[in-house]
Scaffold this motif. Structure first.
Motif, PDB file in Angstrom:
ATOM      1  N   SER A 211     -29.496  -7.602 -27.830  1.00  0.00           N
ATOM      2  CA  SER A 211     -28.495  -8.502 -28.420  1.00  0.00           C
ATOM      3  C   SER A 211     -27.119  -7.945 -28.099  1.00  0.00           C
ATOM      4  O   SER A 211     -26.742  -6.892 -28.602  1.00  0.00           O
ATOM      5  N   ALA A 212     -26.399  -8.653 -27.236  1.00  0.00           N
ATOM      6  CA  ALA A 212     -25.014  -8.253 -26.958  1.00  0.00           C
ATOM      7  C   ALA A 212     -24.190  -8.416 -28.229  1.00  0.00           C
ATOM      8  O   ALA A 212     -23.284  -7.635 -28.510  1.00  0.00           O
ATOM      9  N   LYS A 213     -24.548  -9.420 -29.014  1.00  0.00           N
ATOM     10  CA  LYS A 213     -23.808  -9.713 -30.236  1.00  0.00           C
ATOM     11  C   LYS A 213     -23.891  -8.566 -31.233  1.00  0.00           C
ATOM     12  O   LYS A 213     -22.899  -8.178 -31.835  1.00  0.00           O
ATOM     13  N   HIS A 214     -25.091  -8.024 -31.412  1.00  0.00           N
ATOM     14  CA  HIS A 214     -25.289  -6.947 -32.388  1.00  0.00           C
ATOM     15  C   HIS A 214     -25.341  -5.557 -31.736  1.00  0.00           C
ATOM     16  O   HIS A 214     -25.687  -4.586 -32.397  1.00  0.00           O
TER      17      HIS A 214
ATOM     18  N   GLY B 246     -34.184  -9.681 -21.842  1.00  0.00           N
ATOM     19  CA  GLY B 246     -34.251 -10.859 -22.707  1.00  0.00           C
ATOM     20  C   GLY B 246     -33.148 -10.743 -23.743  1.00  0.00           C
ATOM     21  O   GLY B 246     -33.310 -10.071 -24.758  1.00  0.00           O
ATOM     22  N   ASN B 247     -32.028 -11.384 -23.481  1.00  0.00           N
ATOM     23  CA  ASN B 247     -30.871 -11.247 -24.379  1.00  0.00           C
ATOM     24  C   ASN B 247     -30.941 -12.264 -25.524  1.00  0.00           C
ATOM     25  O   ASN B 247     -31.740 -13.176 -25.511  1.00  0.00           O
ATOM     26  N   LYS B 248     -30.079 -12.089 -26.485  1.00  0.00           N
ATOM     27  CA  LYS B 248     -29.961 -12.930 -27.688  1.00  0.00           C
ATOM     28  C   LYS B 248     -31.164 -12.744 -28.621  1.00  0.00           C
ATOM     29  O   LYS B 248     -31.651 -13.699 -29.232  1.00  0.00           O
ATOM     30  N   SER B 249     -31.636 -11.510 -28.716  1.00  0.00           N
ATOM     31  CA  SER B 249     -32.783 -11.236 -29.591  1.00  0.00           C
ATOM     32  C   SER B 249     -32.457 -11.534 -31.052  1.00  0.00           C
ATOM     33  O   SER B 249     -33.360 -11.690 -31.872  1.00  0.00           O
ATOM     34  N   ASP B 250     -31.174 -11.639 -31.375  1.00  0.00           N
ATOM     35  CA  ASP B 250     -30.782 -12.014 -32.755  1.00  0.00           C
ATOM     36  C   ASP B 250     -31.084 -13.479 -33.050  1.00  0.00           C
ATOM     37  O   ASP B 250     -31.082 -13.895 -34.211  1.00  0.00           O
ATOM     38  N   LEU B 251     -31.359 -14.263 -31.991  1.00  0.00           N
ATOM     39  CA  LEU B 251     -31.671 -15.687 -32.194  1.00  0.00           C
ATOM     40  C   LEU B 251     -33.183 -15.916 -32.260  1.00  0.00           C
ATOM     41  O   LEU B 251     -33.703 -16.899 -31.721  1.00  0.00           O
TER      42      LEU B 251
ATOM     43  N   VAL C 289     -17.432 -10.398 -27.162  1.00  0.00           N
ATOM     44  CA  VAL C 289     -16.492 -11.515 -26.975  1.00  0.00           C
ATOM     45  C   VAL C 289     -17.229 -12.820 -27.216  1.00  0.00           C
ATOM     46  O   VAL C 289     -18.286 -13.049 -26.646  1.00  0.00           O
ATOM     47  N   ASP C 290     -16.674 -13.651 -28.041  1.00  0.00           N
ATOM     48  CA  ASP C 290     -17.373 -14.885 -28.371  1.00  0.00           C
ATOM     49  C   ASP C 290     -17.186 -15.961 -27.307  1.00  0.00           C
ATOM     50  O   ASP C 290     -18.071 -16.763 -27.063  1.00  0.00           O
ATOM     51  N   SER C 291     -16.056 -15.977 -26.676  1.00  0.00           N
ATOM     52  CA  SER C 291     -15.911 -16.892 -25.542  1.00  0.00           C
ATOM     53  C   SER C 291     -15.081 -16.218 -24.464  1.00  0.00           C
ATOM     54  O   SER C 291     -13.967 -15.779 -24.695  1.00  0.00           O
TER      55      SER C 291
ATOM     56  N   THR D 199     -26.343 -19.356 -16.271  1.00  0.00           N
ATOM     57  CA  THR D 199     -25.093 -19.433 -17.019  1.00  0.00           C
ATOM     58  C   THR D 199     -25.372 -19.368 -18.521  1.00  0.00           C
ATOM     59  O   THR D 199     -26.352 -19.937 -18.995  1.00  0.00           O
ATOM     60  N   ALA D 200     -24.541 -18.633 -19.226  1.00  0.00           N
ATOM     61  CA  ALA D 200     -24.539 -18.589 -20.696  1.00  0.00           C
ATOM     62  C   ALA D 200     -25.684 -17.793 -21.329  1.00  0.00           C
ATOM     63  O   ALA D 200     -25.905 -17.875 -22.528  1.00  0.00           O
ATOM     64  N   VAL D 201     -26.398 -17.007 -20.528  1.00  0.00           N
ATOM     65  CA  VAL D 201     -27.437 -16.153 -21.120  1.00  0.00           C
ATOM     66  C   VAL D 201     -26.839 -14.903 -21.768  1.00  0.00           C
ATOM     67  O   VAL D 201     -27.511 -14.192 -22.516  1.00  0.00           O
ATOM     68  N   GLY D 202     -25.557 -14.623 -21.445  1.00  0.00           N
ATOM     69  CA  GLY D 202     -24.879 -13.474 -22.049  1.00  0.00           C
ATOM     70  C   GLY D 202     -24.591 -12.331 -21.095  1.00  0.00           C
ATOM     71  O   GLY D 202     -24.391 -11.194 -21.526  1.00  0.00           O
ATOM     72  N   LYS D 203     -24.520 -12.635 -19.807  1.00  0.00           N
ATOM     73  CA  LYS D 203     -24.278 -11.577 -18.809  1.00  0.00           C
ATOM     74  C   LYS D 203     -22.941 -10.862 -19.068  1.00  0.00           C
ATOM     75  O   LYS D 203     -22.886  -9.638 -19.161  1.00  0.00           O
ATOM     76  N   SER D 204     -21.880 -11.671 -19.174  1.00  0.00           N
ATOM     77  CA  SER D 204     -20.559 -11.073 -19.409  1.00  0.00           C
ATOM     78  C   SER D 204     -20.526 -10.344 -20.746  1.00  0.00           C
ATOM     79  O   SER D 204     -19.954  -9.252 -20.847  1.00  0.00           O
ATOM     80  N   SER D 205     -21.142 -10.927 -21.740  1.00  0.00           N
ATOM     81  CA  SER D 205     -21.151 -10.305 -23.072  1.00  0.00           C
ATOM     82  C   SER D 205     -21.827  -8.942 -23.044  1.00  0.00           C
ATOM     83  O   SER D 205     -21.364  -7.993 -23.683  1.00  0.00           O
ATOM     84  N   LEU D 206     -22.922  -8.834 -22.315  1.00  0.00           N
ATOM     85  CA  LEU D 206     -23.629  -7.552 -22.205  1.00  0.00           C
ATOM     86  C   LEU D 206     -22.771  -6.516 -21.491  1.00  0.00           C
ATOM     87  O   LEU D 206     -22.663  -5.369 -21.940  1.00  0.00           O
TER      88      LEU D 206
HETATM   89  P1  GDP Z   1     -22.803 -15.612 -19.124  1.00  0.00           P
HETATM   90  O1  GDP Z   1     -22.415 -16.975 -18.624  1.00  0.00           O
HETATM   91  O2  GDP Z   1     -24.230 -15.317 -18.811  1.00  0.00           O
HETATM   92  O3  GDP Z   1     -21.879 -14.520 -18.678  1.00  0.00           O
HETATM   93  O4  GDP Z   1     -22.767 -15.681 -20.740  1.00  0.00           O
HETATM   94  P2  GDP Z   1     -21.609 -15.217 -21.753  1.00  0.00           P
HETATM   95  O5  GDP Z   1     -21.549 -13.742 -21.851  1.00  0.00           O
HETATM   96  O6  GDP Z   1     -20.352 -15.941 -21.421  1.00  0.00           O
HETATM   97  O7  GDP Z   1     -22.219 -15.751 -23.124  1.00  0.00           O
HETATM   98  C1  GDP Z   1     -22.504 -17.121 -23.320  1.00  0.00           C
HETATM   99  C2  GDP Z   1     -22.479 -17.447 -24.801  1.00  0.00           C
HETATM  100  O8  GDP Z   1     -23.539 -16.768 -25.466  1.00  0.00           O
HETATM  101  C3  GDP Z   1     -21.178 -16.991 -25.485  1.00  0.00           C
HETATM  102  O9  GDP Z   1     -20.844 -17.948 -26.467  1.00  0.00           O
HETATM  103  C4  GDP Z   1     -21.581 -15.678 -26.117  1.00  0.00           C
HETATM  104  O10 GDP Z   1     -20.790 -15.395 -27.259  1.00  0.00           O
HETATM  105  C5  GDP Z   1     -23.030 -15.936 -26.498  1.00  0.00           C
HETATM  106  N1  GDP Z   1     -23.842 -14.703 -26.532  1.00  0.00           N
HETATM  107  C6  GDP Z   1     -23.889 -13.717 -25.605  1.00  0.00           C
HETATM  108  N2  GDP Z   1     -24.732 -12.748 -25.971  1.00  0.00           N
HETATM  109  C7  GDP Z   1     -25.254 -13.117 -27.162  1.00  0.00           C
HETATM  110  C8  GDP Z   1     -26.215 -12.527 -28.059  1.00  0.00           C
HETATM  111  O11 GDP Z   1     -26.767 -11.443 -27.850  1.00  0.00           O
HETATM  112  N3  GDP Z   1     -26.508 -13.241 -29.195  1.00  0.00           N
HETATM  113  C9  GDP Z   1     -25.930 -14.439 -29.473  1.00  0.00           C
HETATM  114  N4  GDP Z   1     -26.283 -15.032 -30.609  1.00  0.00           N
HETATM  115  N5  GDP Z   1     -25.016 -15.005 -28.660  1.00  0.00           N
HETATM  116  C10 GDP Z   1     -24.697 -14.364 -27.515  1.00  0.00           C
END
Ligand code: GDP
Length: 177
Positions: free
Chosen positions: A149-152, A118-123, A32-34, A15-22
């Motif tokens: 980085s899904a974010k970038h 490996g997501n969140k490479s911006d962190l 999407v931030d949330s 959970t929260a690794v960024g699956k949906s965001s990717l």
């Molecule tokens: P899921 O539970 O794996 O589907 O994760 P989400 O896509 O819901 O993302 C969980 C949190 O991580 C959210 O607050 C996202 O905005 C954040 N997030 C996702 N991808 C990235 C990323 O590449 N970089 C950063 N800094 N945050 C991210």
């Protein structure tokens, strides 16, 4: 011209690794931030790879246990898996081994087409998993790996190119439904 090929992909990870965001970044081109989905989500996107057109159906576990995808009737028709961890979370990296074991259990296969992400490479400043550790795991599993980085929107589309390539290399896709 070649007919469009259908490929079904499942995105798994803690959970929260960024699956949906990717998936949303890839399919809808925004971050999407949330995002709090309550059910399993399926997205579709057409991509071109080596002159062929692929309709990619992407199943996002949407915060549920991966059993929801693996134990469903879909499981046997998944062509490939995106296995996501966060570079800022050691436990999410360790979790990939457990998830892969479950996939192999469910499918009865010795290897499945997958890509380690490996997501969140911006962190980078919060990094807990080195690039080399990701690469070592990928070598062990004989699959590609990439930091994203899904974010970038970094390397997001590349995930799916790598996975399509890996699926095609496997030469043994499950039958179409
Ligand atoms: P899921 O539970 O794996 O589907 O994760 P989400 O896509 O819901 O993302 C969980 C949190 O991580 C959210 O607050 C996202 O905005 C954040 N997030 C996702 N991808 C990235 C990323 O590449 N970089 C950063 N800094 N945050 C991210």
């Amino acid at each position: 011209s070649n007919p469009t090929k259908a490929r079904r992909i499942a995105v798994l990870g803690s959970t929260a690794v960024g699956k949906s965001s990717l998936v949303i970044q890839f399919c809808e081109n925004h971050f999407v931030d949330s995002y709090y989905p309550t059910i399993e989500n399926t997205f579709t996107k057409t991509i071109k790879y080596r002159g062929n057109e692929y309709t990619v159906e992407i199943m996002d576990t949407a915060g549920q246990d991966e059993y929801s995808i693996l134990s469903s009737h879909h499981a046997s028709s998944v062509h490939g898996f995106v296995l996501v961890y966060s570079i800022a979370s050691r436990s999410s990296f360790d979790m990939l081994k457990i998830i892969r074991d479950k996939i192999l259990d469910f499918t009865g296969l010795e290897n499945v087409p997958c890509v380690i992400v490996g997501n969140k490479s911006d962190l980078n400043i919060q990094r807990q998993v080195s690039l080399e550790e990701g690469q070592a795991l990928a070598q062990q599993w004989n699959c590609p790996t990439i930091e994203t980085s899904a974010k970038h929107n970094e390397n997001v589309a590349k995930i799916f190119d790598l996975l399509i390539a890996t699926i095609e290399k496997a030469h043994n896709p499950p039958p179409e439904e």
